[in-house]
Design a protein around this motif. Structure first.
Motif, PDB file in Angstrom:
ATOM      1  N   ALA A 189      -4.526   2.647   5.066  1.00  0.00           N
ATOM      2  CA  ALA A 189      -4.401   3.090   6.461  1.00  0.00           C
ATOM      3  C   ALA A 189      -3.598   2.041   7.217  1.00  0.00           C
ATOM      4  O   ALA A 189      -3.756   0.835   6.971  1.00  0.00           O
ATOM      5  N   PRO A 190      -2.742   2.446   8.135  1.00  0.00           N
ATOM      6  CA  PRO A 190      -1.932   1.482   8.898  1.00  0.00           C
ATOM      7  C   PRO A 190      -2.811   0.499   9.667  1.00  0.00           C
ATOM      8  O   PRO A 190      -3.771   0.896  10.339  1.00  0.00           O
ATOM      9  N   GLY A 191      -2.494  -0.780   9.543  1.00  0.00           N
ATOM     10  CA  GLY A 191      -3.202  -1.801  10.306  1.00  0.00           C
ATOM     11  C   GLY A 191      -4.629  -2.056   9.869  1.00  0.00           C
ATOM     12  O   GLY A 191      -5.378  -2.736  10.590  1.00  0.00           O
ATOM     13  N   SER A 250       1.300  -0.908  -4.126  1.00  0.00           N
ATOM     14  CA  SER A 250       0.934   0.471  -4.471  1.00  0.00           C
ATOM     15  C   SER A 250       0.175   1.114  -3.325  1.00  0.00           C
ATOM     16  O   SER A 250      -0.630   0.464  -2.653  1.00  0.00           O
ATOM     17  N   PRO A 251       0.415   2.414  -3.069  1.00  0.00           N
ATOM     18  CA  PRO A 251      -0.304   3.098  -1.985  1.00  0.00           C
ATOM     19  C   PRO A 251      -1.724   3.499  -2.352  1.00  0.00           C
ATOM     20  O   PRO A 251      -2.388   4.190  -1.595  1.00  0.00           O
ATOM     21  N   GLY A 252      -2.195   3.086  -3.500  1.00  0.00           N
ATOM     22  CA  GLY A 252      -3.524   3.473  -3.941  1.00  0.00           C
ATOM     23  C   GLY A 252      -4.620   2.738  -3.202  1.00  0.00           C
ATOM     24  O   GLY A 252      -4.384   1.989  -2.251  1.00  0.00           O
ATOM     25  N   PRO A 253      -5.885   2.927  -3.620  1.00  0.00           N
ATOM     26  CA  PRO A 253      -7.033   2.325  -2.932  1.00  0.00           C
ATOM     27  C   PRO A 253      -7.021   0.801  -3.002  1.00  0.00           C
ATOM     28  O   PRO A 253      -6.395   0.200  -3.877  1.00  0.00           O
ATOM     29  N   ALA A 254      -7.740   0.206  -2.041  1.00  0.00           N
ATOM     30  CA  ALA A 254      -7.904  -1.244  -1.983  1.00  0.00           C
ATOM     31  C   ALA A 254      -9.398  -1.557  -1.908  1.00  0.00           C
ATOM     32  O   ALA A 254     -10.221  -0.674  -1.615  1.00  0.00           O
TER      33      ALA A 254
END
Length: 283
Positions: free
Chosen positions: A17-19, A44-48
């Motif tokens: 999510a941004p920010g 990567s745009p995956g989960p963190a």
């Protein structure tokens, strides 16, 4: 002064999510530790993971074994863990992880994140735009019913009528208690049926948890006979709660308790208990 080596405490997996990282800047977690975002270095745009670094001396295996026997510490830790997850829900989809999920270092945590990336991603997609509600059903205790039966008998003069035949009085009282017990559990079954019907319309998934037992769970609330959790889409939450407020009508010995909205703890990972609400059996 040597820095004590730390362990990585993981609160949750989250959707990007941004920010999001900036929103964690002032957040404190277990033991007052700063909370940060641990994401794959590849961008990567995956989960963190959302994590804190905690002292290994306190959070290692031996330290935890002793600390988990300290109820005050356990309560404080669980509260801090929960507050981090609830704060995250204001910014992104959250997959809460178990209390005291620990890794030796960032690299080990990132390896676990990579290994479970597909599972986390699928689960986060399922939970997006949903919240969890808890629904419990309580029935009046036998002591409450016995008192009511005794009062009814006195109001009809049965005590004086049976004073010369204590055996008959005892049997009559036992029959009254049995009928009262059957009646209150029938009321509980009707309440559970109404809750299931409401969930079939408004919830996507449900989990049946074990009922709460023991002396600390009784009292004014009564006996817990249903302990369910439901995953409800954001746009249906008001209708879901409104319908549940009507589920106890005409059932004087039943109390329905609704809690939430919560982060979806009960639906964080697939389990044998979780199911579409249409497939869930009655109590």
């Amino acid at each position: 002064m040597n820095h004590e080596p730390g362990l990585i405490y993981v609160y949750a997996a989250t959707a990007p999510a941004p920010g999001l990282g900036d929103s964690l800047a002032d957040l404190r977690g277990v033991g007052g530790a700063p909370v940060t975002l641990l994401a794959p270095r590849t961008g990567s745009p995956g989960p963190a993971f959302v994590v804190s670094e905690v002292p290994s001396g306190q959070w290692g295996e031996e330290g935890l074994r002793a600390r988990f026997e300290d109820l005050a510490w356990l309560e404080d830790t669980a509260r801090a863990h929960h507050e981090v997850i609830q704060a995250l829900t204001e910014h992104t989809v959250v997959l809460p992880l178990r209390l005291a999920t620990l890794y030796q270092d960032n690299n080990r945590a990132l390896e676990a994140l990579s290994e479970q990336r597909d599972i986390f991603s699928a689960r986060l997609a399922l939970l997006a735009h949903h919240v969890e509600y808890g629904v419990k059903v309580y029935v009046a205790t036998e002591a409450d019913t016995t008192e009511a039966v005794g009062a009814e008998g006195r109001s009809h003069g049965t005590a004086s009528t049976d004073s010369a035949s204590p055996g008959k009085a005892y049997l009559r009282a036992r029959r009254a208690q049995h009928h009262a017990r059957e009646d209150r559990y029938q009321q509980a079954r009707r309440a559970a049926d109404r809750i299931a019907a409401t969930a079939a319309v408004h919830a996507t998934h449900g989990v049946r948890h074990p009922v709460q037992t023991g002396p600390l769970t009784r009292g004014e609330a009564g006996e817990n006979v249903v302990n369910d959790a439901f995953l409800v889409p954001d746009e249906k939450t008001e209708d879901f709660r409104a319908a549940l407020e009507q589920a106890g009508q005409g059932l004087p010995d039943v109390r329905i308790e609704v809690t939430g909205p919560w982060a979806p703890y009960s639906f964080a990972m697939p389990s044998a208990q979780a199911a579409d609400t249409a497939d869930r059996p009655g109590p």
